[in-house]
Write an enzyme that holds these catalytic residues in place. Structure first.
Site, PDB file in Angstrom:
ATOM      1  N   GLY A   1      -0.131  -5.141   0.968  1.00  0.00           N
ATOM      2  CA  GLY A   1      -1.664  -4.808   0.224  1.00  0.00           C
ATOM      3  C   GLY A   1      -1.455  -5.324  -1.001  1.00  0.00           C
ATOM      4  O   GLY A   1      -2.210  -6.110  -1.789  1.00  0.00           O
TER       5      GLY A   1
ATOM      6  N   GLU B   1       4.343  -5.769   7.329  1.00  0.00           N
ATOM      7  CA  GLU B   1       3.162  -4.832   7.968  1.00  0.00           C
ATOM      8  C   GLU B   1       4.038  -4.659   9.680  1.00  0.00           C
ATOM      9  O   GLU B   1       4.103  -3.869   9.732  1.00  0.00           O
ATOM     10  CB  GLU B   1       2.185  -5.148   8.476  1.00  0.00           C
ATOM     11  CG  GLU B   1       1.088  -4.461   6.262  1.00  0.00           C
ATOM     12  CD  GLU B   1       0.555  -5.657   5.917  1.00  0.00           C
ATOM     13  OE1 GLU B   1       0.536  -5.796   4.814  1.00  0.00           O
ATOM     14  OE2 GLU B   1       2.128  -6.546   6.147  1.00  0.00           O
TER      15      GLU B   1
ATOM     16  N   ALA C   1       0.240  -1.227  -0.399  1.00  0.00           N
ATOM     17  CA  ALA C   1       0.187   0.734   0.192  1.00  0.00           C
ATOM     18  C   ALA C   1       0.653   1.205  -0.146  1.00  0.00           C
ATOM     19  O   ALA C   1       2.255   1.340   0.263  1.00  0.00           O
ATOM     20  CB  ALA C   1      -0.810   0.207   0.810  1.00  0.00           C
TER      21      ALA C   1
ATOM     22  N   GLU D   1      -1.622  -8.836  -0.542  1.00  0.00           N
ATOM     23  CA  GLU D   1      -3.245  -8.885  -0.313  1.00  0.00           C
ATOM     24  C   GLU D   1      -3.597  -9.287  -1.143  1.00  0.00           C
ATOM     25  O   GLU D   1      -4.700  -9.760  -1.546  1.00  0.00           O
ATOM     26  CB  GLU D   1      -3.713  -7.968   0.814  1.00  0.00           C
ATOM     27  CG  GLU D   1      -3.473  -8.231   2.099  1.00  0.00           C
ATOM     28  CD  GLU D   1      -3.423  -7.007   3.171  1.00  0.00           C
ATOM     29  OE1 GLU D   1      -3.445  -7.597   4.076  1.00  0.00           O
ATOM     30  OE2 GLU D   1      -2.912  -5.797   3.118  1.00  0.00           O
TER      31      GLU D   1
END
Length: 300
Positions: free
Chosen positions: A151, A174, A108, A154
């Site tokens: 991300g 993370e 992200a 994911e």
């Protein structure tokens, strides 16, 4: 040589700056026979087109190379719009989602998240829109080269099938940023690779290679980097040659296995199996088999 993890965890712009000698590859060359979607010109962070011999495969490429395809809010909004376009296109039977050879998506956009508060995240449902990828009815294949971190990992796991290039790396780092995955990482990863490996990846931030990802069940096939996209498109073409209606039903049934008990999952499968007997394509498929000819599905 892969960039240090510390560089990848900086804001996207800093990560790119940390690689002064690394020449990021240009956007993937469109496969022969590909044609752009009508909305293609409206995308800033994506390259969107239809490809395959029958033009029945939707190809979406993340195209933010200077940030290693970091998933900023603008990119994710465009991805939702591109998926809606593919979902409503009757020609498209399957979708391939890919990035560059350097990075599928390195995570992200940390710069966007850095100053967010709990109240902002909670009240706005931060990252809730990412779920659009997982509820598309048409099958989605993730073709992952390079980094699929945070991300990016994911996002790949939201797809139905993951093909990886030999140099792909998967991870949920993370924890190194003082947070945890927020778009399904702890849930989908655990279901894919089991508790022990998922815990190790989430608690240490360590990555796994494409080979390790295949051995763990996260990835179905691994290909040489330069052959990955063609392999993913070939799989998508094979899927798209079947009944689009029945493919959506089959996808729904498989996904039910992750949401229910075995008993309830079997009940769901039976209901959906019976439902195919209300379709023209089920009748055509069985008739074609008996008559020893190729089925002519009409997606009805």
């Amino acid at each position: 040589m892969a960039a240090p993890l510390r560089a990848l965890l900086r804001p996207a712009a800093a990560a790119a700056a940390a690689l002064p000698r690394a020449r990021l590859p240009p956007p993937l060359r469109a496969p022969r026979g590909a044609r752009g979607c009508s909305a293609g010109a409206a995308f800033q962070y994506l390259l969107v087109q239809k490809t395959g011999a029958q033009k029945n495969v939707g190809l979406i490429q993340l195209n933010r190379p200077q940030a290693l395809n970091a998933l900023c809010e603008g990119l994710m909004a465009e991805l939702r719009r591109a998926l809606e376009t593919m979902e409503s296109d009757p020609e498209v039977g399957a979708i391939v989602l890919t990035g560059s050879q350097k990075a599928f998506a390195a995570g992200a956009d940390i710069k966007e998240m850095q100053n967010k508060t709990f109240q902002e995240c909670y009240n706005s449902g931060f990252l809730a829109g990412w779920d659009k990828v997982s509820i598309v009815r048409k099958p989605i294949i993730a073709a992952v080269n390079g980094y699929a971190l945070g991300g990016g990992c994911e996002l790949a796991m939201m797809c139905d099938i993951i093909y990886a290039g030999e140099k792909a790396q998967f991870g949920q780092p993370e924890i190194l940023l003082g947070t945890i995955p927020g778009a399904g990482g702890t849930q989908r990863l655990t279901r894919a690779v089991g508790k022990s490996l998922a815990m190790e990846m989430v608690l240490t931030g360590d990555r796994i290679s494409a080979k390790e990802a295949k051995e763990a069940g996260l990835v179905s096939k691994v290909y040489p980097v330069e052959k990955l996209l063609d392999a993913a498109i070939a799989c998508a073409e094979k899927i798209a040659s079947n009944s689009k209606l029945v493919a959506a039903i089959a996808k729904e049934s498989v996904n039910a296995a992750f949401e229910t008990t075995l008993t309830e999952g079997n009940r769901t499968e039976k209901r959906l199996f019976y439902a195919t007997f209300a379709t023209s394509d089920r009748k055509e498929g069985m008739t074609a088999f008996v008559e020893k000819r190729k089925a002519n599905f009409t997606d009805s």
